[in-house]
Design an enzyme around this catalytic site. Structure first.
Site, PDB file in Angstrom:
ATOM      1  N   GLN A 195      46.293  52.868  18.387  1.00  0.00           N
ATOM      2  CA  GLN A 195      46.259  51.746  18.304  1.00  0.00           C
ATOM      3  C   GLN A 195      46.765  50.508  18.012  1.00  0.00           C
ATOM      4  OE1 GLN A 195      45.663  54.080  16.254  1.00  0.00           O
ATOM      5  NE2 GLN A 195      44.755  53.293  13.851  1.00  0.00           N
ATOM      6  N   ARG A 238      32.939  45.408   9.808  1.00  0.00           N
ATOM      7  CA  ARG A 238      34.107  44.863   9.623  1.00  0.00           C
ATOM      8  C   ARG A 238      33.288  43.159   9.513  1.00  0.00           C
ATOM      9  NH1 ARG A 238      39.069  47.624  11.379  1.00  0.00           N
ATOM     10  NH2 ARG A 238      40.482  45.470  11.266  1.00  0.00           N
ATOM     11  N   TYR A 257      33.549  39.975   7.348  1.00  0.00           N
ATOM     12  CA  TYR A 257      35.248  39.525   7.404  1.00  0.00           C
ATOM     13  C   TYR A 257      35.585  38.646   9.027  1.00  0.00           C
ATOM     14  CZ  TYR A 257      40.075  38.153   7.064  1.00  0.00           C
ATOM     15  OH  TYR A 257      41.117  38.222   7.196  1.00  0.00           O
TER      16      TYR A 257
END
Ligand code: NAD
Ligand code: UDP
Length: 312
Positions: free
Chosen positions: A207, A140, A143
């Protein structure tokens, strides 16, 4: 005013353009159409105040404008991870190019940053003062580290060159004009339920995310741009749901017989996320007005129409 919107053919950019055009501004929409779509802005093509520029922001460009809303960057993990080096270039080179443009013409610069700068947060909910918990080598990071350096650059241009800057940290936003193959959770679940395929829950679905409807978000953008505050401001809806709750909500709304399918959780997937919006409330008088159920209704209607068109 003459206003440049980078990423203007995308999901958020096109909604922002609608508001700016309705206010009577001249709008330059700049996009390379990586995840953007001409359909999103087609309704402005013949308007004299609207101009479309096909351009990749990793290359410099000279334009004369009063304000820059800098949104160009793929936002869905599927898209930003499919060419991560390009994502870094878009965030670093692209943001430098857009800051340089704003500096040259003394335009006010607005950066679309993200809640991802908080990474997998160990402070909950997340205030703007939290520095985050980000893995700089993970999948990730193109980003989230990309957006962190975009913020750094923005504040360096502010300190070094006196550029007028505004920085919004956007939390998960949904609504019409997301792509059916966007890969983000709200569009995935709606499209899966409408097509009668299983809803794909990554991990055990415990989550959490907090979902903001697009019109609320754009209202926050406009208020922040018009304000005197150059510090970052969270814009998002504090209503927090587990991903399993979201799947069940959409399943009940569209197709109670749809199956839920559990798949592996992607690496570094944040476990919880909820904006602290005290700053937005105090500084901008902003808070969300669209409840998740109402926003989902509008989004489901949009995808129902869109998928019918595709299959017709
Ligand atoms: P999107 O993918 O729909 O839009 C991004 C747009 O930028 C697309 O039109 C794409 O073609 C364009 N683009 C990408 N790279 C480009 C380049 N190198 N040059 C020119 N154009 C380029 O995504 P979105 O949801 O509309 O997100 C817009 C912005 O908001 C992004 O900067 C994103 O990081 C930020 N953001 C969005 C969310 C959300 O929930 N939607 C959350 C946090 C941050
Ligand atoms: N997610 C999921 N199924 C999907 C798409 C996403 O369970 O089909 C999960 C994903 O793992 C994450 C959450 O939903 O925990 C939000 O994902 P999204 O890509 O929308 O946004 P982000 O992770 O960037 O907040």
């Amino acid at each position: 005013m003459r206003i440049l919107v980078t990423g203007g053919a995308g999901f958020l950019g096109s909604h922002l353009i609608d508001r700016l055009m309705e206010q009577g501004h001249e709008v330059l929409c700049l996009d390379n159409f990586y995840t953007g779509n001409k359909q999103n802005i087609l309704h402005w093509f013949n308007h004299p105040n609207f101009e479309l520029i096909r351009h990749d922001i990793t290359e410099p460009i000279r334009l004369e404008v009063d304000q820059v809303y800098h949104l160009a960057c793929p936002a869905s993990p599927v898209h930003y991870q499919s060419n991560p080096i390009k994502t870094v270039k878009t965030n670093v080179l692209g943001t430098i190019n857009m800051l340089g443009l704003a500096k040259r013409v003394k335009a006010r610069f607005f950066l679309a940053s993200t809640s991802e700068v908080y990474g997998d947060p160990d402070v909950h909910p997340q205030p703007e003062s939290y520095w985050g918990n980000v893995n700089c080598t993970g999948i990730r990071s193109c980003y989230d580290e990309g957006k962190r350096i975009a913020e750094t650059l923005t504040y360096d241009y502010h300190r070094q060159h006196g550029l007028e800057v505004r920085v919004v940290r956007i939390f998960n936003t949904y609504g019409p004009r997301m792509l059916p193959n966007d890969g983000r959770v709200v569009s995935n679940f709606i499209v899966q339920a409408l097509r009668g395929t299983p809803l794909t829950i990554y991990g055990d679905g415990s989550q959490t995310r907090s979902f903001c409807y697009v019109s609320d978000l754009v209202e926050g953008f406009l208020r922040l741009m018009a304000s005197d505050h150059h510090e970052p401001v969270n814009i998002g809806n504090p209503g927090e749901y587990t991903i399993l709750e979201l799947a069940q909500k959409i399943q009940q709304r569209i197709n109670p017989d749809a199956q839920l399918k559990f798949e592996p959780l992607p690496q570094d997937d944040p476990k919880q996320r909820q904006p602290d919006i005290t700053r937005a409330k105090n500084w901008l008088g902003w808070e969300p007005t669209v409840a998740l159920d109402d926003g989902l209704t509008k989004t489901i209607d949009y995808f129902r129409d869109r998928l019918q068109l595709v299959s017709a």
